[in-house]
Scaffold this active site. Structure first.
Site, PDB file in Angstrom:
ATOM      1  N   PRO A   2     -44.420 -30.134  38.874  1.00 11.25           N
ATOM      2  CA  PRO A   2     -42.901 -30.061  37.414  1.00 11.25           C
ATOM      3  C   PRO A   2     -42.998 -29.779  36.535  1.00 11.25           C
ATOM      4  CG  PRO A   2     -43.336 -31.801  38.381  1.00 11.25           C
ATOM      5  CD  PRO A   2     -44.216 -30.668  38.245  1.00 11.25           C
ATOM      6  N   GLU A   3     -41.946 -28.735  36.039  1.00 11.33           N
ATOM      7  CA  GLU A   3     -41.802 -28.559  34.088  1.00 11.33           C
ATOM      8  C   GLU A   3     -40.617 -29.519  33.689  1.00 11.33           C
ATOM      9  OE1 GLU A   3     -42.955 -25.639  31.906  1.00 11.33           O
ATOM     10  OE2 GLU A   3     -43.724 -24.859  34.186  1.00 11.33           O
TER      11      GLU A   3
END
Length: 289
Positions: A2-3
């Site tokens: 995840p960013e």
DNA sequence: AACACCCCCTGTCGGC
DNA sequence: TGCCGACAGGGGGTGT
């Protein structure tokens, strides 16, 4: 995994399920993730009311009535799944291996929150709220890309004199905190900047910021904003807390599009994949200079 | 200080 | 079909 947009999506899901609720029980199914769980981790969570959920960079923050903050980093493959019914009832679209369910949080209202992380690059901390900003994991974090502190002047100063390429500098969490491999590639493409260009080459030494800085700032904000609206990007691991998927991956211009055609109007280029600092970079050499 | 490289871990995919 | 290497959205730690 995840960013920033994916973490933001998870935070919104956890917020709906947890805020205002009391944590009844926390079960750890192993003694560590990337790092060992803190001493008395479960005991310090149990009985606490969740005051609010928020995000800093790629960290999830859950403030507790005790004055502590539960800090969670999802690493590459961390996921939260929320089941309001309490019983196991995962009907999401991604494969779910219970063997990787490492933390189970039961709320007083019967909600069960399960943390699943096959690669175990994620971790959890418990930090006093007043000490959060000075904590080793937080004190060196750069500006939030969607906040007012990211602006042309700031970025110009951060890039000034740096021989490092733009890709690596934008990935550096000490400068801008929250970008990762996907959104750096996408922002560079949107702004027409080559990932192999030296960061210092678009900064001025004095006076106003370089003229190529403004489009970069705008592209970073634009791609992150649109990705959050789309519920993040679902590639291999990322799913929402209710098991549904984000769909921003359908809007990628370059990421994971090696040999594809550049989508920029009037550009005849082909997307290439190169490796920088051990990570894939996707870009169009025809329109990114 | 800045930069390059290796490492952590499991799963998946493509090539042979 | 199986095996094997490459690679995956993270970043910490260490060497130069």
């Amino acid at each position: 995994m995840p960013e920033l947009p994916e973490v933001e999506t998870v935070v919104r899901g956890l917020d709906r399920a947890m805020t205002g609720k009391i944590i009844e029980r926390v079960e750890l199914r192993r003694e560590n993730l990337r790092f060992p769980f803190p001493d008395r981790f479960s005991a310090n969570l149990e009985g606490q009311t969740v005051a609010n959920l928020s995000r800093r960079a790629k960290y999830i923050l859950a403030r507790l009535s005790s004055g502590n903050v539960l800090v969670v980093h999802l690493g590459m493959s961390g996921r939260f799944l929320i089941d309001a019914g309490g019983a196991a009832n995962f009907h999401h679209e991604l494969a779910h291996k219970p063997a990787h369910d490492h933390v189970v949080i039961d709320l007083e209202d019967g909600t069960r929150i399960t943390y699943n992380d096959p690669r175990r690059f994620g971790y959890m901390l418990l930090v006093a709220d007043a000490e959060l900003d000075s904590h080793p994991r937080f004190k060196s974090l750069g500006v939030e890309p969607l906040g007012n502190h990211l602006n042309e002047t700031y970025l110009n100063a951060a890039f000034r004199g740096r021989a490092t390429n733009l890709k690596a500098v934008l990935m550096d969490q000490r400068i801008i905190a929250g970008l990762g491999n996907i959104y750096v590639c996408e922002a560079l493409h949107l702004s027409g900047l080559s990932p192999i260009r030296k960061a210092g080459s678009i900064a001025t030494k004095r006076g106003g910021p370089g003229k190529r800085i403004a489009p970069l700032v705008a592209s970073i904000r634009d791609v992150l904003t649109r990705a959050i609206e789309a519920g993040g990007s679902s590639l291999r691991d990322f799913g929402h807390t209710d098991g549904s998927l984000g769909y921003f991956q359908h809007n990628f211009n370059v990421y994971d599009r090696e040999d594809g055609s550049c989508v920029k109007p009037a550009c005849q280029g082909t997307i290439r994949r190169i490796v920088q600092n051990g990570r894939s970079t996707f870009y169009c050499a025809a329109c990114q200079k």
